[in-house]
Write an enzyme that holds these catalytic residues in place. Structure first.
Site, PDB file in Angstrom:
ATOM      1  CB  SER A  59      -0.866  -0.011   1.253  1.00  0.00           C
ATOM      2  OG  SER A  59      -0.020   0.040   2.398  1.00  0.00           O
ATOM      3  CG  ASP A  96      -3.617  -3.099  -2.058  1.00  0.00           C
ATOM      4  OD1 ASP A  96      -4.548  -3.087  -2.886  1.00  0.00           O
ATOM      5  OD2 ASP A  96      -3.738  -3.534  -0.894  1.00  0.00           O
ATOM      6  CG  HIS A  97      -6.511   0.260  -1.901  1.00  0.00           C
ATOM      7  ND1 HIS A  97      -7.767   0.481  -2.440  1.00  0.00           N
ATOM      8  CD2 HIS A  97      -6.580  -0.924  -1.265  1.00  0.00           C
ATOM      9  CE1 HIS A  97      -8.555  -0.536  -2.125  1.00  0.00           C
ATOM     10  NE2 HIS A  97      -7.862  -1.398  -1.428  1.00  0.00           N
ATOM     11  N   GLY A 193      -9.692  -4.977   6.601  1.00  0.00           N
ATOM     12  CA  GLY A 193      -9.424  -5.066   8.033  1.00  0.00           C
ATOM     13  C   GLY A 193      -9.767  -6.412   8.639  1.00  0.00           C
ATOM     14  N   GLY A 229      -9.902  -7.291   0.349  1.00  0.00           N
ATOM     15  CA  GLY A 229     -10.463  -7.545   1.677  1.00  0.00           C
ATOM     16  C   GLY A 229     -10.874  -8.985   1.865  1.00  0.00           C
ATOM     17  CG  ASN A 271      -5.933  -7.721  -3.204  1.00  0.00           C
ATOM     18  OD1 ASN A 271      -5.644  -8.381  -4.184  1.00  0.00           O
ATOM     19  ND2 ASN A 271      -5.961  -6.412  -3.214  1.00  0.00           N
ATOM     20  CB  ILE A 272      -4.517 -12.529   1.643  1.00  0.00           C
ATOM     21  CG1 ILE A 272      -5.690 -13.278   0.998  1.00  0.00           C
ATOM     22  CG2 ILE A 272      -4.292 -12.992   3.083  1.00  0.00           C
ATOM     23  CD1 ILE A 272      -5.474 -14.738   0.737  1.00  0.00           C
TER      24      ILE A 272
END
Length: 326
Positions: A59, A96-97, A193, A229, A271-272
């Site tokens: 991220s 990521d993001h 989360g 998520g 995604n983990i």
């Protein structure tokens, strides 16, 4: 200012071929987030042992934490470590993001082979415009781009949303056509989360909206779909954290059998992140509680690394179906 580096110089691959094989083969490529050396070593070890292609992803926050230059050499190190262990593993380094054109450009210029531009919080037309701008820059360097439609609830690094908004199937064709993205992250009930669902006593986790996924598959057949998520929030680790002084009551995730079903569809990247964090925290807490005189980070981080590798190997083999595909 460091010179620009192309991902091929680091021995990395983009996601194009990985996703094509995954869609055709009915499995999903694991996308594991990492923030430090031990997590990355565990990812490489697990994927070498299970012969699984892998997307290592960071991220924006993790990139700040690790230092962008250090990160580039860590990715190079991951490629070389896999070779040394005897497997020429396809490894993709993914942002990521990403939330701006600037961060995506910086990652592309620094050797990332794939980036995500997340404009899902913007009005639809602005999401298209931003995503298209990133795609046009990235494709000059053969870097693949992931876009997002729909919003996931929960918190992960700087990404947070109070409520999820399911992806509207009627928007996907238009979005893919206008932006030129290589893959699409959708919202069908997963969330960021470790507290993915607020359950009352006796309630079970609501199933993912496979009806939305099927409708999207009909509209863009064979197009690579991404699930964010998607940690299962393994209860054994939550219990371990709580047993050794942690406070994580009510942490729940997406059941493995739902992810298995998703992996057999057009979902070709799962995604983990939270699961990796939970394992590391659980084993560090346990180790320090059982060995209060220990102050060597190699000991407690070593225990965490070993357990993380075992969990990721399990995911590749029994959840994502990616084992043996490298």
């Amino acid at each position: 200012m460091a010179k620009n580096v192309h991902f091929s110089e680091l021995g990395l691959v983009n996601t194009r071929e990985l996703f094509k094989k995954a869609v055709d083969g009915g499995y999903a490529i694991p996308a594991y987030n990492f923030n430090n050396l031990e997590q990355l070593q565990a990812i490489v070890t697990a994927c070498v042992e299970s012969r699984s292609p892998v997307i290592i992803q960071v991220s924006k926050g993790a990139r700040d934490y690790a230092n962008a230059t250090m990160l580039r050499y860590m990715a190079l190190g991951a490629v070389e470590m896999a070779k040394e262990l005897g497997v020429n593993l396809p490894i993709c380094l993914h942002l990521d993001h990403g939330d701006s054109f600037e961060i995506c450009k910086s990652c592309i210029d620094n050797g990332f082979s794939s980036v995500m531009i997340d404009g899902s919080h913007l009005p639809y037309n602005e999401n298209i415009a931003l995503t298209k701008k990133v795609v046009e820059y990235a494709h000059q360097f053969d870097v693949t781009v992931e876009g997002e439609l729909g919003v996931l609830a929960g918190i992960e690094d700087e990404v947070s949303a109070e409520h999820s908004t399911y992806t509207q199937p009627e928007e996907v064709e238009d979005f893919v056509k206008k932006t030129g993205v290589d893959s699409l992250a959708i919202s069908i009930g997963t969330s960021h989360g470790a507290f993915k669902f607020k359950l009352k006593a006796g309630e079970s986790v609501p199933p993912l909206r496979f009806d939305i996924l099927e409708e999207i598959e009909k509209r863009i057949p064979g197009f690579p779909i991404v699930l964010h998520g998607a940690s299962s929030v393994v209860q054994a680790y939550v219990e371990l954290i709580n047993q050794y002084g942690g406070k994580m009551e009510g942490a729940v995730g997406v059941p493995e059998e739902q992810l298995r079903r998703a992996a057999k569809s057009a979902v070709c990247k799962i995604n983990i992140d939270s699961d990796g964090r939970l394992v590391v925290t659980a084993k560090v807490r346990e180790y320090l509680a059982k060995n209060p005189g220990e102050f060597d980070p190699r000991k407690y981080l070593g225990a965490a690394r070993k357990e993380l590798a075992a969990l990721l190997k399990h995911k590749n083999e029994t959840v994502l179906g990616s084992a043996g595909k490298a």
